[in-house]
Scaffold this active site. Sequence first.
Site, PDB file in Angstrom:
ATOM      1  N   SER A 139       0.843  -1.194   0.000  1.00 59.21           N
ATOM      2  CA  SER A 139       0.000   0.000   0.000  1.00 59.21           C
ATOM      3  C   SER A 139       0.876   1.240   0.000  1.00 59.21           C
ATOM      4  O   SER A 139       1.986   1.225   0.517  1.00 59.21           O
ATOM      5  CB  SER A 139      -0.872  -0.001   1.261  1.00 59.21           C
ATOM      6  OG  SER A 139      -1.446   1.264   1.457  1.00 59.21           O
ATOM      7  N   TYR A 193      -1.670  -0.572  10.330  1.00 60.74           N
ATOM      8  CA  TYR A 193      -1.781  -0.982   8.928  1.00 60.74           C
ATOM      9  C   TYR A 193      -0.530  -0.553   8.149  1.00 60.74           C
ATOM     10  O   TYR A 193       0.052  -1.326   7.400  1.00 60.74           O
ATOM     11  CB  TYR A 193      -3.040  -0.366   8.293  1.00 60.74           C
ATOM     12  CG  TYR A 193      -3.279  -0.802   6.869  1.00 60.74           C
ATOM     13  CD1 TYR A 193      -3.795  -2.065   6.583  1.00 60.74           C
ATOM     14  CD2 TYR A 193      -2.998   0.051   5.809  1.00 60.74           C
ATOM     15  CE1 TYR A 193      -4.017  -2.472   5.273  1.00 60.74           C
ATOM     16  CE2 TYR A 193      -3.221  -0.345   4.501  1.00 60.74           C
ATOM     17  CZ  TYR A 193      -3.723  -1.605   4.234  1.00 60.74           C
ATOM     18  OH  TYR A 193      -3.942  -2.001   2.931  1.00 60.74           O
ATOM     19  N   VAL A 195       2.509   0.084   9.283  1.00 57.83           N
ATOM     20  CA  VAL A 195       3.687  -0.703   9.670  1.00 57.83           C
ATOM     21  C   VAL A 195       3.607  -2.108   9.056  1.00 57.83           C
ATOM     22  O   VAL A 195       4.603  -2.644   8.559  1.00 57.83           O
ATOM     23  CB  VAL A 195       3.833  -0.781  11.208  1.00 57.83           C
ATOM     24  CG1 VAL A 195       4.920  -1.778  11.608  1.00 57.83           C
ATOM     25  CG2 VAL A 195       4.151   0.600  11.780  1.00 57.83           C
ATOM     26  N   LYS A 197       2.324  -2.934   6.306  1.00 59.96           N
ATOM     27  CA  LYS A 197       2.620  -2.844   4.872  1.00 59.96           C
ATOM     28  C   LYS A 197       4.069  -2.435   4.602  1.00 59.96           C
ATOM     29  O   LYS A 197       4.621  -2.787   3.561  1.00 59.96           O
ATOM     30  CB  LYS A 197       1.630  -1.899   4.184  1.00 59.96           C
ATOM     31  CG  LYS A 197       0.189  -2.456   4.147  1.00 59.96           C
ATOM     32  CD  LYS A 197       0.090  -3.807   3.425  1.00 59.96           C
ATOM     33  CE  LYS A 197      -1.357  -4.183   3.125  1.00 59.96           C
ATOM     34  NZ  LYS A 197      -1.479  -5.450   2.373  1.00 59.96           N
ATOM     35  N   VAL A 230      -8.974   2.224  -3.366  1.00 57.45           N
ATOM     36  CA  VAL A 230      -9.976   1.480  -4.126  1.00 57.45           C
ATOM     37  C   VAL A 230     -11.263   1.315  -3.319  1.00 57.45           C
ATOM     38  O   VAL A 230     -11.216   1.042  -2.121  1.00 57.45           O
ATOM     39  CB  VAL A 230      -9.409   0.092  -4.523  1.00 57.45           C
ATOM     40  CG1 VAL A 230     -10.433  -0.716  -5.297  1.00 57.45           C
ATOM     41  CG2 VAL A 230      -8.143   0.264  -5.363  1.00 57.45           C
TER      42      VAL A 230
END
Length: 276
Positions: A139, A193, A195, A197, A230
């Site tokens: 991400s 989230y 971290v 990714k 998205v």
Amino acid sequence: MSSIPVAVVTGSNKGIGFSIVQALCQQFSGDVYLTARDPGRGQEAVKKLQEKGLRALFHQLDIDDLQSIRALRDFLKEKYGGLDVLVNNAGIAFKMHDTTPFAVQAEVTLKTNFFGTRNVCTELLPLVKPYGRVVNVSSMVSRSALGKCSGELQQKFRSNTITENELVDLMTKFVEDTKKGVHEKEGWPNTAYGVSKIGVTVLSRIQARMLNEERKDDHILVNACCPGWVRTDMAGPKAPKSPDEGAETPVYLALLPSNADGPHGQFVSEKTVQTW
């Protein structure tokens, strides 16, 4: 044993994963496996594709469950003698306003997004055939989260010599630091989230390096990518991209032609290599 090429997409009964499977059914000449934790939901998704005239196959996979990963590994080994395309898409995110304690969010998010993805790679990467393609869905948040890490952490995460074990230790330390309530003092950003990714992106860089050292002549390419913001259950209805648009970069990387020698070990967004 089948000599048909085979592609597997994790967490693919809905959202971006479903769109990746759909595109691979249209563009990949081989068997495409849609996987999901819940067989009912998975079969339903396969049926949806069938109604569009597309043929996907289903295999159960819960990336939080090592036995489930190993069952898929054994199935692929037995039926296909390996694997040609692996897209690690499965992941979770807590909503912005979730009141779950941050330490719990950190542990749960990293368990799936980093440790689960790593377990899939540990079991399935050795099965990837020459000219195989591995895509780890990360991400853009990994890049912004990296920018919010302390200089010392940034240096470690950008290092070209960091080992998988060192990365695992850092990801484990983040979870421990959140439990002690010292994660910000220790230089971590306030996003579990993000971290998780960072972990996925750095893991991809490490995997590419290992493949160069151990299987150079197999021409396997592995990359991390950002699908963009998205419209999914995870990101919400306000996001600018449709799931099909979000699938474009992962599918591009999954279908890199056999004569391509890159991108490899990169972080890719909008089909373009980004600096990490």
